[in-house]
Design an enzyme around this catalytic site. Structure first.
Site, PDB file in Angstrom:
ATOM      1  N   ALA A 112       0.780  -1.325  -0.484  1.00 20.13           N
ATOM      2  CA  ALA A 112       0.128   0.302   0.382  1.00 20.13           C
ATOM      3  C   ALA A 112       0.806   1.449  -0.048  1.00 20.13           C
ATOM      4  CB  ALA A 112      -1.331  -0.396   1.857  1.00 20.13           C
ATOM      5  N   PRO A 113       0.287   2.389  -1.202  1.00 21.01           N
ATOM      6  CA  PRO A 113      -1.251   2.403  -1.258  1.00 21.01           C
ATOM      7  C   PRO A 113      -0.816   1.875  -2.486  1.00 21.01           C
ATOM      8  CG  PRO A 113       0.392   4.621  -1.041  1.00 21.01           C
ATOM      9  CD  PRO A 113       1.306   3.326  -0.694  1.00 21.01           C
ATOM     10  N   GLU A 134      -0.843  -6.566   1.810  1.00 20.54           N
ATOM     11  CA  GLU A 134      -0.493  -5.078   3.179  1.00 20.54           C
ATOM     12  C   GLU A 134      -1.996  -5.598   4.210  1.00 20.54           C
ATOM     13  OE1 GLU A 134       0.982  -1.717   3.115  1.00 20.54           O
ATOM     14  OE2 GLU A 134       0.157  -1.685   5.405  1.00 20.54           O
ATOM     15  N   ARG A 139      -5.157   0.770   5.113  1.00 18.55           N
ATOM     16  CA  ARG A 139      -4.302   1.107   3.729  1.00 18.55           C
ATOM     17  C   ARG A 139      -4.726  -0.154   2.369  1.00 18.55           C
ATOM     18  NH1 ARG A 139       0.219   4.238   4.462  1.00 18.55           N
ATOM     19  NH2 ARG A 139       1.324   2.740   3.122  1.00 18.55           N
ATOM     20  N   ASP A 161      -0.446 -10.261   7.877  1.00 16.48           N
ATOM     21  CA  ASP A 161       0.864 -10.155   7.957  1.00 16.48           C
ATOM     22  C   ASP A 161       1.885 -11.200   7.609  1.00 16.48           C
ATOM     23  OD1 ASP A 161       2.215  -9.350  11.138  1.00 16.48           O
ATOM     24  OD2 ASP A 161       3.184 -11.198  10.283  1.00 16.48           O
ATOM     25  N   ASP A 178       9.258  -3.263  -0.030  1.00 17.86           N
ATOM     26  CA  ASP A 178       9.276  -2.455   0.416  1.00 17.86           C
ATOM     27  C   ASP A 178       9.276  -1.661   2.046  1.00 17.86           C
ATOM     28  OD1 ASP A 178       9.946  -0.253  -1.080  1.00 17.86           O
ATOM     29  OD2 ASP A 178       7.475   0.890  -0.821  1.00 17.86           O
ATOM     30  N   CYS A 231      13.143   3.421   1.498  1.00 22.43           N
ATOM     31  CA  CYS A 231      13.791   5.113   0.914  1.00 22.43           C
ATOM     32  C   CYS A 231      13.564   5.936   2.169  1.00 22.43           C
ATOM     33  CB  CYS A 231      11.692   5.805   0.621  1.00 22.43           C
ATOM     34  SG  CYS A 231      10.747   6.015   2.570  1.00 22.43           S
TER      35      CYS A 231
HETATM   36  C1  LIG Z   1       7.378   1.990   2.102  1.00 20.06           C
HETATM   37  S1  LIG Z   1       5.389   1.370   1.867  1.00 20.06           S
HETATM   38  C2  LIG Z   1       4.909   0.880   1.178  1.00 20.06           C
HETATM   39  C3  LIG Z   1       5.148   1.613  -0.424  1.00 20.06           C
HETATM   40  C4  LIG Z   1       4.072   0.812  -1.616  1.00 20.06           C
HETATM   41  N1  LIG Z   1       5.090  -0.413  -1.721  1.00 20.06           N
HETATM   42  C5  LIG Z   1       4.427   1.899  -2.568  1.00 20.06           C
HETATM   43  O1  LIG Z   1       4.777   1.620  -3.759  1.00 20.06           O
HETATM   44  O2  LIG Z   1       3.169   2.604  -2.934  1.00 20.06           O
HETATM   45  C6  LIG Z   1       5.835   0.244   3.567  1.00 20.06           C
HETATM   46  C7  LIG Z   1       4.338  -0.436   4.055  1.00 20.06           C
HETATM   47  O3  LIG Z   1       4.902  -1.579   4.679  1.00 20.06           O
HETATM   48  C8  LIG Z   1       3.599  -1.524   5.365  1.00 20.06           C
HETATM   49  N2  LIG Z   1       4.118  -1.949   6.672  1.00 20.06           N
HETATM   50  C9  LIG Z   1       4.097  -1.756   8.144  1.00 20.06           C
HETATM   51  N3  LIG Z   1       4.055  -2.857   9.285  1.00 20.06           N
HETATM   52  C10 LIG Z   1       4.440  -4.328   8.788  1.00 20.06           C
HETATM   53  C11 LIG Z   1       5.241  -4.768   8.574  1.00 20.06           C
HETATM   54  N4  LIG Z   1       5.278  -5.788   9.992  1.00 20.06           N
HETATM   55  N5  LIG Z   1       4.664  -6.159   7.740  1.00 20.06           N
HETATM   56  C12 LIG Z   1       4.984  -5.545   6.507  1.00 20.06           C
HETATM   57  N6  LIG Z   1       4.501  -4.813   5.469  1.00 20.06           N
HETATM   58  C13 LIG Z   1       4.005  -3.553   6.766  1.00 20.06           C
HETATM   59  C14 LIG Z   1       2.922  -0.417   6.028  1.00 20.06           C
HETATM   60  O4  LIG Z   1       1.924   0.219   6.115  1.00 20.06           O
HETATM   61  C15 LIG Z   1       3.140   0.525   4.736  1.00 20.06           C
HETATM   62  O5  LIG Z   1       1.763   0.258   3.800  1.00 20.06           O
END
Ligand SMILES: C[S@@+](CC[C@H](N)C(=O)[O-])C[C@H]1O[C@@H](n2cnc3c(N)ncnc32)[C@H](O)[C@@H]1O
Length: 460
Positions: A112-113, A134, A139, A161, A178, A231
């Site tokens: 997400a997004p 996600e 999200r 998860d 990511d 990032c």
């Molecule tokens: C950097 S963002 C992803 C952006 C997305 N790939 C994009 O290009 O639009 C990281 C994502 O990891 C999710 N996230 C948070 N905790 C996480 C976890 N324990 N395991 C996997 N994903 C997680 C967040 O909610 C967030 O949406």
């Protein structure tokens, strides 16, 4: 423009990393307005007027002359492009260079997004299949909306998860992690990223990244690829994670060649006598935000899983459709001959039959939020088409079309009452620049607007 100062500990770390001069250039670049860029949907061919020069490492990415109001552009709502900062589009360059087969099953574990998920979906087109996952519910809803608007029908949206993927070892041809990170690369675009940053948070992020990678590393099949990106600039969340993956799993390095004029910085890391590579995007050197990515290949000998035909597909809410009913619907709705249909409650969903067994196998483990294309349902022998089908790239040949001008299109997207002359009675697919926006139903005495309420434009 961010007003919050850069965190002191961050400054100190970056000065050690880049030197005084390098750090000053980075700090200066963080005070400038970021460039806006979009990636076009290659399956919804239309050229928005605001495109400027191409993003050099992407097939379909463009910088914009200025930032328009995307909300007031019907093509944005129709999924003709995705607003994405340019560095993230580098995944296009990686896929094209390493020539990952397009017939694969890909996983975007933190999707997400949906920026990178829509990129992967475009790469796979009608040949492959993507799982866009996600973990956070709100999200996952946004991800689902973006996948529906992108409309290629090759994506399964899940909300799980990473732990829930155990049982899917060796399943995917490509896994993208990511990762959630401390966001140093977003210090220009997002002032909150500055105020939330601390050395303790970097360490917490690194621990979470290890947990995610510990699961993700095993999901790639022999000969497949793992892409890890953040990032953020620091080595703790980047090179240290590369070391972690190599300590836990057997992975080969992949080196990507870049045009030096792009300004991407390659980092080289020796692990057990082999050189591994990472690619860092600094906003003072590239036309994009801060980003890091590394590419790894799982050796051919690593275990692979190919799901087999199961005799009876059973799922609490996804039901398979009998062959005869399937054929009747394919004919009635003008769907491709190669189609498999499922139902969820009364609604019919299209799916690519090439991936039937992979999909059915995945439903045993994952919480499915969306898949393929939701077509619609019957109400007293009448088919009620869904919005998801309208904005998909699939033909809707049996339906009348009506081309709207921009004002009418915006009114439709606000879910207002629409008055159009000379409409036939029944369902009408409304388009803007020949791109479908959704359905109207003309009842004779009134016209109903079927644009989804929760997606309507609220801005005047
Ligand atoms: C950097 S963002 C992803 C952006 C997305 N790939 C994009 O290009 O639009 C990281 C994502 O990891 C999710 N996230 C948070 N905790 C996480 C976890 N324990 N395991 C996997 N994903 C997680 C967040 O909610 C967030 O949406």
């Amino acid at each position: 423009m961010p007003e919050t100062r850069l965190p002191e500990a961050f400054e100190l770390r970056m000065k050690n990393f880049l030197g005084e001069d390098g750090f000053q250039k980075l700090a200066d670049s963080l005070e400038k307005e970021p460039n806006t860029s979009v990636r076009l949907n290659p399956f919804k061919k239309v050229q928005p007027e605001f495109l400027d020069k191409k993003v050099p490492w992407s097939n379909s990415g463009y910088f914009l002359k200025e930032r328009p109001s995307f909300t007031l552009d019907p093509l944005f709502h129709a999924g003709c492009y995705y607003v994405q900062e340019a560095s993230s589009m580098y995944i296009d360059h990686i896929l094209n260079q390493i020539k990952v087969p397009v017939e694969g099953v890909f996983l975007d574990l933190s999707a997400a997004p949906g920026g990178k998920a829509t990129l992967l979906s475009s790469y796979l087109g009608g040949n492959g299949f993507l799982v866009a996952n996600e973990v956070i519910k709100s999200r996952a809803n946004i991800l689902k909306e973006n996948i529906i608007k992108w409309g290629l029908g090759n994506t399964l949206v899940t909300q799980n998860d990473p732990e829930h993927f155990s049982g899917l070892e060796g399943f995917f041809d490509l896994v993208l992690v990511d990762a959630p990170c401390s966001g140093e690369g977003m210090f220009r675009k997002d002032p909150d990223a500055r105020s939330e940053w601390s050395p303790e948070n970097v360490s917490l992020c690194a621990l979470r990244q290890e947990r995610i990678l510990d699961r993700a590393g095993g999901l790639v099949k022999g000969g497949g690829y793992l892409l890890y990106s953040t990032c953020t600039f620091n080595t703790q969340e980047n090179e240290e994670m590369l070391k972690f993956i190599c300590a836990e799993f057997d992975y080969e390095p992949v080196r990507i060649s870049n045009d030096p004029s792009w300004g991407i910085v390659e980092s080289e890391l020796e692990i057990d006598g082999k050189f591994y590579y990472g690619y860092r995007f600094y906003p003072h050197l590239v036309d994009g935000e801060g980003f890091f990515i590394t590419v790894l290949k799982r050796p051919e000998k690593a275990p692979s899983m190919a799901p087999k035909k199961t005799k009876d597909f059973k799922h609490p809410y996804i039901k398979s459709i009998g062959n005869q009913e399937c054929q009747n619907l394919i004919a009635k709705l003008g769907l491709p001959q190669e189609s498999i249909l499922y139902s969820v409650q009364e609604s019919y969903f299209w799916f690519n039959p090439t991936f039937q067994y992979s999909f059915e196998y995945l439903t045993r483990f994952l919480n499915i939020r969306y898949f393929g294309i939701e077509l619609g349902k019957f109400n007293k022998n009448q088919f009620i088409p869904n919005h998801e089908w309208a904005v998909s790239i699939f033909d809707k040949n049996g339906f009348e079309k009506f081309e709207l001008n921009k004002e009418q299109a915006l009114s439709f997207l606000r879910k207002e009452d629409i008055h159009l002359p000379d409409l036939h009675e029944g369902w009408i697919l409304v388009t803007f620049k020949d791109i479908p926006l959704g359905w109207l139903k003309n009842l004779g005495n009134r016209v109903n607007n079927y644009y989804p309420k929760e997606w309507r434009i609220r801005n005047k």
